[in-house]
Design a protein around this motif. Sequence first.
Motif, mmCIF file in Angstrom:
data_model
loop_
_atom_site.group_PDB
_atom_site.id
_atom_site.type_symbol
_atom_site.label_atom_id
_atom_site.label_comp_id
_atom_site.label_asym_id
_atom_site.label_seq_id
_atom_site.Cartn_x
_atom_site.Cartn_y
_atom_site.Cartn_z
ATOM 1 N N LEU A 327 0.810 -1.218 0.000
ATOM 2 C CA LEU A 327 0.000 0.000 0.000
ATOM 3 C C LEU A 327 0.844 1.269 0.000
ATOM 4 C CD1 LEU A 327 -2.855 -0.976 2.497
ATOM 5 C CD2 LEU A 327 -2.867 -1.078 -0.011
ATOM 6 N N SER A 328 2.149 1.134 0.170
ATOM 7 C CA SER A 328 3.037 2.294 0.116
ATOM 8 C C SER A 328 3.326 2.733 -1.312
ATOM 9 C CB SER A 328 4.364 1.989 0.821
ATOM 10 O OG SER A 328 4.175 1.732 2.190
ATOM 11 N N CYS A 329 2.974 1.912 -2.283
ATOM 12 C CA CYS A 329 3.328 2.166 -3.684
ATOM 13 C C CYS A 329 2.797 3.513 -4.165
ATOM 14 C CB CYS A 329 2.781 1.044 -4.557
ATOM 15 S SG CYS A 329 3.068 1.280 -6.322
ATOM 16 N N ILE A 330 3.649 4.269 -4.882
ATOM 17 C CA ILE A 330 3.242 5.543 -5.460
ATOM 18 C C ILE A 330 3.145 5.452 -6.984
ATOM 19 C CG2 ILE A 330 4.107 6.928 -3.537
ATOM 20 C CD1 ILE A 330 6.594 7.554 -5.198
ATOM 21 N N ARG A 331 3.101 4.220 -7.516
ATOM 22 C CA ARG A 331 2.866 3.961 -8.933
ATOM 23 C C ARG A 331 3.903 4.631 -9.844
ATOM 24 N NH1 ARG A 331 -0.149 1.473 -5.925
ATOM 25 N NH2 ARG A 331 -2.424 1.311 -6.146
ATOM 26 N N CYS A 332 5.162 4.561 -9.444
ATOM 27 C CA CYS A 332 6.211 5.179 -10.252
ATOM 28 C C CYS A 332 6.679 4.271 -11.378
ATOM 29 C CB CYS A 332 7.394 5.577 -9.378
ATOM 30 S SG CYS A 332 8.318 4.160 -8.719
ATOM 31 N N SER A 333 6.507 2.965 -11.219
ATOM 32 C CA SER A 333 6.900 1.926 -12.179
ATOM 33 C C SER A 333 8.396 1.642 -12.208
ATOM 34 C CB SER A 333 6.409 2.246 -13.600
ATOM 35 O OG SER A 333 7.210 3.211 -14.239
ATOM 36 N N TYR A 354 -2.295 -4.012 -12.447
ATOM 37 C CA TYR A 354 -0.979 -3.702 -11.891
ATOM 38 C C TYR A 354 -0.018 -4.820 -12.271
ATOM 39 C CZ TYR A 354 -3.812 -0.542 -9.055
ATOM 40 O OH TYR A 354 -4.696 0.427 -8.650
ATOM 41 N N PRO A 355 0.852 -4.600 -13.252
ATOM 42 C CA PRO A 355 1.802 -5.637 -13.650
ATOM 43 C C PRO A 355 3.124 -5.504 -12.912
ATOM 44 C CG PRO A 355 1.886 -3.862 -15.231
ATOM 45 C CD PRO A 355 0.898 -3.441 -14.163
ATOM 46 N N GLY A 356 4.078 -6.349 -13.272
ATOM 47 C CA GLY A 356 5.419 -6.254 -12.730
ATOM 48 C C GLY A 356 5.498 -6.650 -11.267
ATOM 49 N N PRO A 357 6.617 -6.333 -10.630
ATOM 50 C CA PRO A 357 6.822 -6.725 -9.229
ATOM 51 C C PRO A 357 5.744 -6.199 -8.283
ATOM 52 C CG PRO A 357 8.908 -6.095 -10.212
ATOM 53 C CD PRO A 357 7.853 -5.758 -11.221
ATOM 54 N N ILE A 358 5.327 -4.935 -8.462
ATOM 55 C CA ILE A 358 4.304 -4.415 -7.551
ATOM 56 C C ILE A 358 2.982 -5.136 -7.779
ATOM 57 C CG2 ILE A 358 3.667 -2.529 -9.117
ATOM 58 C CD1 ILE A 358 3.663 -2.573 -5.221
ATOM 59 N N GLY A 359 2.686 -5.474 -9.018
ATOM 60 C CA GLY A 359 1.475 -6.229 -9.290
ATOM 61 C C GLY A 359 1.514 -7.622 -8.693
ATOM 62 N N ALA A 360 2.707 -8.210 -8.653
ATOM 63 C CA ALA A 360 2.853 -9.561 -8.114
ATOM 64 C C ALA A 360 2.565 -9.627 -6.620
ATOM 65 C CB ALA A 360 4.262 -10.089 -8.397
ATOM 66 N N ILE A 361 2.671 -8.491 -5.920
ATOM 67 C CA ILE A 361 2.351 -8.491 -4.486
ATOM 68 C C ILE A 361 1.040 -7.775 -4.177
ATOM 69 C CG2 ILE A 361 4.774 -8.653 -3.829
ATOM 70 C CD1 ILE A 361 4.650 -5.693 -2.999
ATOM 71 N N LEU A 362 0.597 -6.904 -5.079
ATOM 72 C CA LEU A 362 -0.628 -6.149 -4.807
ATOM 73 C C LEU A 362 -1.868 -6.882 -5.302
ATOM 74 C CD1 LEU A 362 -1.772 -3.562 -3.616
ATOM 75 C CD2 LEU A 362 -1.399 -2.428 -5.812
#
Length: 481
Positions: A327-333, A354-362
């Motif tokens: 939930l800390s993500c600021i969507r910077c990619s 939400y793809p990539g590493p952040i998508g894999a946990i979110l």
Amino acid sequence: MSDDAHLPPEAAIVPAASLIPTGAPFPKAAKVALGMPQLRANLAHATGTIRAKRANVAGELDDWERLRDTAAAVKTDVQHRLPELAVEFERNATAAGARVHWARDAQEANEIAARLVREAGADEVVKVKSMATQEIELNEHFEAVGLKAFETDLAELIVQLAEDKPSHILVPAIHYNRTEIRDIFNERMGDAPTGLTDEPAALAEAARLHLRRRFLSSKVAVSGANFAIAETGSLVVVESEGNGRMCLTMPETLISVVGIEKLLPRFEDLEVFMQLLPRSSTGERMNPYTSVWTGSRDGDGPKDVHVILLDNGRTGVLADEVGRQALSCIRCSACLNVCPVYERTGGHAYGHVYPGPIGAILAPQLEPGRHDDLPYASSLCGACYEVCPVKINIPEVLVHLRQQGPHQAGEQAAMGAAKAVMARPRLWRAALRLARFGSMPWRRKGFVRRLPWPGSKWTVSRDLPVPPKEDFRDWWKERQR
């Protein structure tokens, strides 16, 4: 955040394979035909460009690591005080003239937004690029109830016209090249100029003229927000093209769908994030356009301002002391741009907005039970953690989610067998020899692309490298003679 415009010209209109002929129709699954080697080259080029720029501008700041630590601390504080900060935001936004609505899930948020559009006497809206509205599938809901949403970010416009899905958080149309985009404009835009070429400037001008008519005629706009300030009730949107500024100022009604995790306690907290976000996302020192608005004011911007505070699974994520880091993500990619798995597969392979590493946990936490395989889409190399501006320990969360995820009986049996074989050196060597000879009938150009059942369940979507002719033990034994 929308930032195609400040990449090199060939990346601004997004590199990809020119596989669809000029004038051909663009079905929803058109991009399936994109060759994987070409896609990987496109991703490597674009993400490599952004990586280099990010490293350069981040290195200019002596206090870069202190900024990251501060941002992480602010986000941790938000997670510990989220309910009270949300109430504080509602109080201050309402006092400034906005109307705040609470949405427990996607359906409720979509229904609120549609009702507000109807109340404004409109049947169409212009939109600022927004991951939250993609998450709840707002455009699809609008279409189902007889409303129309027009994306105004250039890359999002391309994806929408092609009836496709974004493949990157920052550059959603990274899987298209400019020739394909010209064909999409000619086929789908309707008012594309005659003789449109695939030059970036010509494509941008065609989109600008098309969108300007939308801006001047639309009574309602929809946005997300990069940040929501509890102290003042303000919302913040950062972008590079200026389309967001048009949407946020010209229509009579503005509806902003904001995930509750976007809250910041104080206005002064923006000082930290406005240094981290542009450097981490596009490799720029500052955003070309930063829009901040607080409620409504007569004669200045939209007269009716609505904020939909979206939960949609976020309070469930908050309950997990390890997983809540997402939930800390600021969507910077930034994590996508350094991820070797994302670079090899592209964003569509993740099956989530939400793809990539952040998508894999979110994604697995926002929708439990639907994306339990995504935490395995990682090599755990840790590159994502190194570049994350808010220091989300993505590898830690990936391992945590793997431990929590369901494991089918077949998987448990296979892992048990592998453990038994690998614990016995002679049996392990025999298994390697068997793999070398047993895979021969299914080899093709250095890969095993199709195995019989039950191995077909794996190879239906994956290729296995051919086992080497000589393993390390044989190599070592040969050189000891």
